[in-house]
Motif scaffolding. Structure first.
Motif, short mmCIF file in Angstrom:
data_model
loop_
_atom_site.label_atom_id
_atom_site.label_comp_id
_atom_site.label_asym_id
_atom_site.label_seq_id
_atom_site.Cartn_x
_atom_site.Cartn_y
_atom_site.Cartn_z
N LEU A 54 -1.19 3.98 3.45
CA LEU A 54 -0.14 4.78 2.82
C LEU A 54 1.00 3.86 2.36
CD1 LEU A 54 1.24 8.17 3.92
CD2 LEU A 54 2.85 6.31 3.59
N LEU A 55 1.52 4.12 1.16
CA LEU A 55 2.55 3.28 0.57
C LEU A 55 3.78 4.11 0.22
CD1 LEU A 55 3.35 0.49 -0.71
CD2 LEU A 55 2.36 1.36 -2.84
N LEU A 56 4.98 3.55 0.47
CA LEU A 56 6.24 4.16 0.08
C LEU A 56 7.13 3.12 -0.58
CD1 LEU A 56 8.24 6.56 0.10
CD2 LEU A 56 8.96 5.81 2.38
N ASP A 67 13.32 -1.10 -1.78
CA ASP A 67 12.70 -1.22 -0.46
C ASP A 67 11.23 -0.84 -0.54
OD1 ASP A 67 12.48 -1.73 2.21
OD2 ASP A 67 13.94 -0.22 2.86
N LEU A 68 10.51 -1.09 0.56
CA LEU A 68 9.06 -0.89 0.59
C LEU A 68 8.60 -0.71 2.03
CD1 LEU A 68 6.20 -1.18 -0.78
CD2 LEU A 68 6.41 -3.62 -0.30
N LYS A 69 7.71 0.26 2.26
CA LYS A 69 7.10 0.46 3.56
C LYS A 69 5.64 0.89 3.38
CE LYS A 69 10.24 -0.49 6.64
NZ LYS A 69 10.76 0.54 7.56
N SER A 70 4.87 0.74 4.46
CA SER A 70 3.49 1.19 4.43
C SER A 70 3.05 1.55 5.83
CB SER A 70 2.59 0.11 3.84
OG SER A 70 1.27 0.60 3.69
N LEU A 71 2.00 2.37 5.92
CA LEU A 71 1.32 2.69 7.17
C LEU A 71 -0.13 2.30 7.02
CD1 LEU A 71 2.63 6.21 8.27
CD2 LEU A 71 3.03 4.04 9.43
N SER A 72 -0.63 1.50 7.96
CA SER A 72 -2.00 1.04 7.90
C SER A 72 -2.68 1.31 9.22
CB SER A 72 -2.04 -0.46 7.59
OG SER A 72 -3.37 -0.93 7.52
N ALA A 73 -3.96 1.67 9.18
CA ALA A 73 -4.69 2.02 10.40
C ALA A 73 -6.00 1.25 10.50
CB ALA A 73 -4.93 3.52 10.45
N THR A 74 -5.94 -0.04 10.27
CA THR A 74 -7.08 -0.96 10.43
C THR A 74 -8.27 -0.49 9.60
OG1 THR A 74 -6.29 -1.38 12.68
CG2 THR A 74 -8.42 -2.28 12.11
N TYR A 75 -9.27 0.13 10.23
CA TYR A 75 -10.48 0.52 9.51
C TYR A 75 -10.42 1.95 8.98
CZ TYR A 75 -12.25 -3.64 11.85
OH TYR A 75 -12.43 -4.92 12.29
N GLN A 76 -9.26 2.56 9.01
CA GLN A 76 -9.12 3.94 8.57
C GLN A 76 -8.42 3.99 7.20
OE1 GLN A 76 -7.65 4.74 13.00
NE2 GLN A 76 -7.30 6.48 11.64
N GLN A 77 -8.71 5.07 6.45
CA GLN A 77 -8.01 5.33 5.21
C GLN A 77 -6.71 6.08 5.52
OE1 GLN A 77 -9.22 4.07 2.50
NE2 GLN A 77 -11.43 4.29 2.37
N SER A 115 16.96 5.88 5.23
CA SER A 115 17.05 4.41 5.13
C SER A 115 15.69 3.74 5.30
CB SER A 115 18.03 3.87 6.16
OG SER A 115 17.67 4.28 7.47
N MET A 116 14.60 4.54 5.15
CA MET A 116 13.22 4.03 5.20
C MET A 116 12.81 3.56 6.60
SD MET A 116 11.81 3.99 1.94
CE MET A 116 10.87 2.49 1.60
N VAL A 117 13.41 4.12 7.63
CA VAL A 117 12.99 3.82 9.00
C VAL A 117 11.93 4.83 9.41
CG1 VAL A 117 13.71 3.65 11.40
CG2 VAL A 117 15.22 2.82 9.58
N PHE A 118 10.79 4.34 9.86
CA PHE A 118 9.69 5.21 10.28
C PHE A 118 10.11 6.09 11.45
CE2 PHE A 118 6.13 5.79 13.25
CZ PHE A 118 5.29 6.57 12.47
#
Length: 323
Positions: A54-56, A67-77, A115-118
């Motif tokens: 996921l990209l923001l 600014d830029l953030k992302s969520l990644s889950a290794t082998y998951q979409q 402020s883009m804090v998860f």
């Protein structure tokens, strides 16, 4: 290489700026939201395991990268398909994430601060693919997420609609559908909390794919359901907005503009089989660069008419909300 592409136009159609973001891995933008002088874009970026994360992205309205953030889950979409901002600037994204237990997609909901804090991430799903395609918020800070769900007991894919508190707890979850596929792709909310969902259905009328318009109140009661179609071809409705005059504007595509509205009677159930659970994504800053592409503004060839000769852009206006 695919990149996130963002454009800004003036009201008269003049191109004001164009920006791209990306690196040596695939990325793409799927939805956009505005808050004053700030622009947020969500979508996906490929992670180091070759999966979508996921990209923001955050820009100002002059096109300057912020600014830029992302969520990644290794082998998951993990994908962001829709984005909404509440009155204090909190960012809510819905989309999909892989369920590690089943291997299917689950509906994903993510919250970031202004402020883009998860803040948190939640997922919801049954025993097949479930995806969130629309998100909005009410004046009290609660959010609504809509999409499609399999296994709701009504047949095929069904419309799923859930109300979630700002802390990520489910308030209620509803499933709507007939005996075949039903799904929603867009949502609007009026000043008293009524929700208008746009999508499609195979379950009613002609046997073709028809446009679908649903109205729910803030308690999850379905007030009415409508289909739209021409009867001899598939009709696609994908986006919806609600003006200050409570008039709905709907967009999609269709071979003709002479469709008719019909009533759709279907079941509505409480989706109690599963609850929202914590998702497994890791918040991080992906590698990529902001850039200004070289593009040419052009004028496509087309005319405004009643259709014919293949699918055309369709806009419907004049349906009054709160009715």
């Amino acid at each position: 290489m695919e990149l996130v592409f963002t454009l800004k136009y003036a009201p008269d159609g003049t191109l004001l700026w164009q920006k791209t973001w990306g690196g040596d891995r695939y990325s793409g933008g799927r939805a956009i939201a505005l808050a004053g002088t700030v622009v947020y874009v969500t979508g996906f970026v490929q992670n180091s395991y070759g999966k979508e994360a996921l990209l923001l992205l955050k820009y100002d309205t002059d096109g300057n990268y912020l600014d830029l953030k992302s969520l990644s889950a290794t082998y998951q979409q993990m994908d962001g398909f829709a984005i909404s901002l509440d009155d204090t600037g909190n960012i809510f994204i819905t989309g999909r994430t892989t369920d590690t237990a089943t291997g299917y997609d689950d509906l994903l909901i993510v919250k970031y601060s202004s402020s883009m804090v998860f803040q948190w991430q939640r997922q919801w799903g049954n025993d097949n693919d479930d995806v969130g395609y629309a998100v909005c918020h009410d004046a009290g800070g609660d959010i609504y997420v809509a999409g499609r769900a399999w296994g709701g007991g009504l047949g095929g894919y069904d419309v799923v609609l859930m109300k979630v508190s700002s802390s990520g707890s489910a308030v209620w979850k509803k499933i709507w559908g007939g005996d075949t596929h039903d799904e929603t792709f867009g949502m609007a909310i009026d000043g008293v909390g009524n929700l208008y969902l746009i999508g499609g259905t195979y379950g009613f009328g002609t046997g073709m794919y028809e446009g679908l318009l649903l109205k729910f109140n803030s308690c999850g009661l379905c007030l009415w359901a409508r289909t739209w179609g021409i009867g001899t071809a598939d009709d696609r409705l994908r986006a919806i907005t609600l003006g200050s005059d409570n008039i709905l504007t709907i967009a999609g595509w269709d071979p003709q503009a002479n469709g008719i509205w019909g009533d759709a009677s279907a079941g509505v159930t409480q989706a109690t089989s599963v609850d929202l659970v914590d998702a497994a994504g890791t918040d991080y800053v992906p590698t990529g660069a902001d850039s200004t592409p070289v593009g040419t503004l052009g004028t496509p060839s087309g005319i405004q008419d009643t259709g014919g000769g293949g699918d055309d852009i369709l806009v419907i206006q004049g349906i009054r909300g709160r009715g």
